[in-house]
Design an enzyme around this catalytic site. Structure first.
Site, PDB file in Angstrom:
ATOM      1  N   TYR A  53      14.702  -5.270   5.672  1.00 27.86           N
ATOM      2  CA  TYR A  53      13.837  -5.013   6.825  1.00 27.86           C
ATOM      3  C   TYR A  53      14.237  -5.899   8.001  1.00 27.86           C
ATOM      4  O   TYR A  53      14.695  -7.031   7.825  1.00 27.86           O
ATOM      5  CB  TYR A  53      12.381  -5.278   6.479  1.00 27.86           C
ATOM      6  CG  TYR A  53      11.731  -4.227   5.608  1.00 27.86           C
ATOM      7  CD1 TYR A  53      12.410  -3.090   5.193  1.00 27.86           C
ATOM      8  CD2 TYR A  53      10.403  -4.379   5.191  1.00 27.86           C
ATOM      9  CE1 TYR A  53      11.791  -2.147   4.396  1.00 27.86           C
ATOM     10  CE2 TYR A  53       9.785  -3.431   4.397  1.00 27.86           C
ATOM     11  CZ  TYR A  53      10.479  -2.316   3.994  1.00 27.86           C
ATOM     12  OH  TYR A  53       9.870  -1.376   3.208  1.00 27.86           O
ATOM     13  N   LEU A 213       0.038   7.574   6.124  1.00 24.91           N
ATOM     14  CA  LEU A 213      -0.269   8.501   7.226  1.00 24.91           C
ATOM     15  C   LEU A 213       0.953   9.338   7.602  1.00 24.91           C
ATOM     16  O   LEU A 213       0.988   9.939   8.675  1.00 24.91           O
ATOM     17  CB  LEU A 213      -0.788   7.732   8.450  1.00 24.91           C
ATOM     18  CG  LEU A 213      -2.060   6.924   8.220  1.00 24.91           C
ATOM     19  CD1 LEU A 213      -2.470   6.207   9.500  1.00 24.91           C
ATOM     20  CD2 LEU A 213      -3.202   7.815   7.719  1.00 24.91           C
TER      21      LEU A 213
END
Length: 327
Positions: A53, A213
């Site tokens: 990341y 989501l």
């Protein structure tokens, strides 16, 4: 804050996990530190990252950001259940990717340095490595566990049969094995209900859904597009999905208006309500988004709303093999 056990372990984690994939490139370091401060303030004790990341700056940048946050107040580390991952390519050098024993051990040491800590609470295998035998993988992980550098092992993006192979190999070695699986799971993406979630539940593993989501698709994307405020939902996986699901998303946002609830809270509340789910991994880019996610913990969707959501975004209807048996 609500807490639960991490799968079959005695470890307590918050029912939301703070994901940090946006730290570096989308969220700068001071802002990331504020988000982590706010998370601890809410009682959210579960923090997830990965060695690669921060790639928009450089791979490892997000772990470095978290390490500098720990260094400012060492009490933060003891209040945090820290999860990171191994397996993605860190460079184009040989042996700097995958799940060889060499890469697992070297990557753990590098993550510990970047995170400025002496231990990783949950070390997750980021992807399946079909070239690495499980005997080799567990040999490396056993070493790290025996040294106290890793406390628990989890998986990410595994299929159900990969989970079974890992657990049976662990059983032969008389070790705890995998305690969690981090998978893509939301109203739009429900394939894991076929085999993966049943496998995880059968083996007593926590289920940690990432992208609850669907990259912002379920976070009020149409309203944001009309207002010109769409960021994440205007890029990535949400863009092609919006074309495919436009009518359903419009109906979904209408349902949310009827419930007088923000779409992001409804989508997250649905994931939280699913059998086997331990803690969705949220990726807020602001304190306000974090606050909204925490509020979803208090939202219990009525049965008629759950039924309508299931009609809009139908899942497999059954787990395998019943799901594909026809009469």
């Amino acid at each position: 804050m609500q807490y639960t056990r991490l799968g079959r372990t005695a470890l307590e984690v918050s029912r939301l996990c703070l994901g940090t994939v946006n730290f570096g490139g989308r969220v700068d370091e001071p802002h990331g530190h504020r988000i982590m401060d706010c998370a601890l303030g809410h009682g959210l004790n579960f923090l997830d990252t990965a060695d690669m990341y921060g790639w928009r700056v450089h791979k490892g940048y997000t772990e470095e950001t978290i390490g500098r946050w720990f260094a400012k107040d060492r009490a933060r580390r003891d209040r945090t259940v820290l999860a990171t991952k191994v397996g993605n390519e860190m460079s184009d050098a040989p042996n700097d990717s995958g799940l060889s024993a060499r890469h697992i051990v070297a990557s753990c040491e590098a993550s510990l340095r970047r995170l400025q800590t002496d231990r990783i609470d949950l070390y997750q295998l980021h992807h399946v490595d079909r070239t690495a035998p499980w005997e080799e993988i567990w040999q490396a992980l056993d070493l790290l566990l025996s040294q106290g550098k890793v406390l628990y092992v989890g998986s990410s993006n595994f299929a159900g049969w990969h989970v079974a192979m890992a657990q049976e190999a662990a059983a032969r070695r008389h070790v705890l094995g995998l305690v969690s699986e981090q998978c893509s799971y939301n109203l739009v993406t429900r394939l894991v209900e076929l085999e993966l979630i049943p496998a995880a539940r059968a083996y007593g593993m926590a289920v940690l859904p990432w992208s609850p989501l669907h990259g912002g698709l379920l976070g009020g994307v149409l309203e944001k597009l009309r207002a010109g405020t769409a960021v994440k939902s205007a890029q990535g996986r949400a863009v092609p999905a919006l074309k495919e699901y436009y009518d359903r998303i419009a109906a979904y946002e209408e349902l949310c208006r009827e419930l007088a609830e923000h779409p992001a809270r409804v989508g997250l509340a649905w994931v939280l309500s699913r059998p086997g789910v331990t803690a969705p991994v949220i990726g807020p880019r602001s304190v306000e988004q974090l606050d909204s996610a925490v509020a979803a913990l208090e939202l219990t969707l009525p049965q008629d709303a759950l039924t309508r959501l299931d009609e809009l975004f139908p899942g497999p209807r059954a787990q395998a093999p019943e799901a594909w048996i026809t009469t």
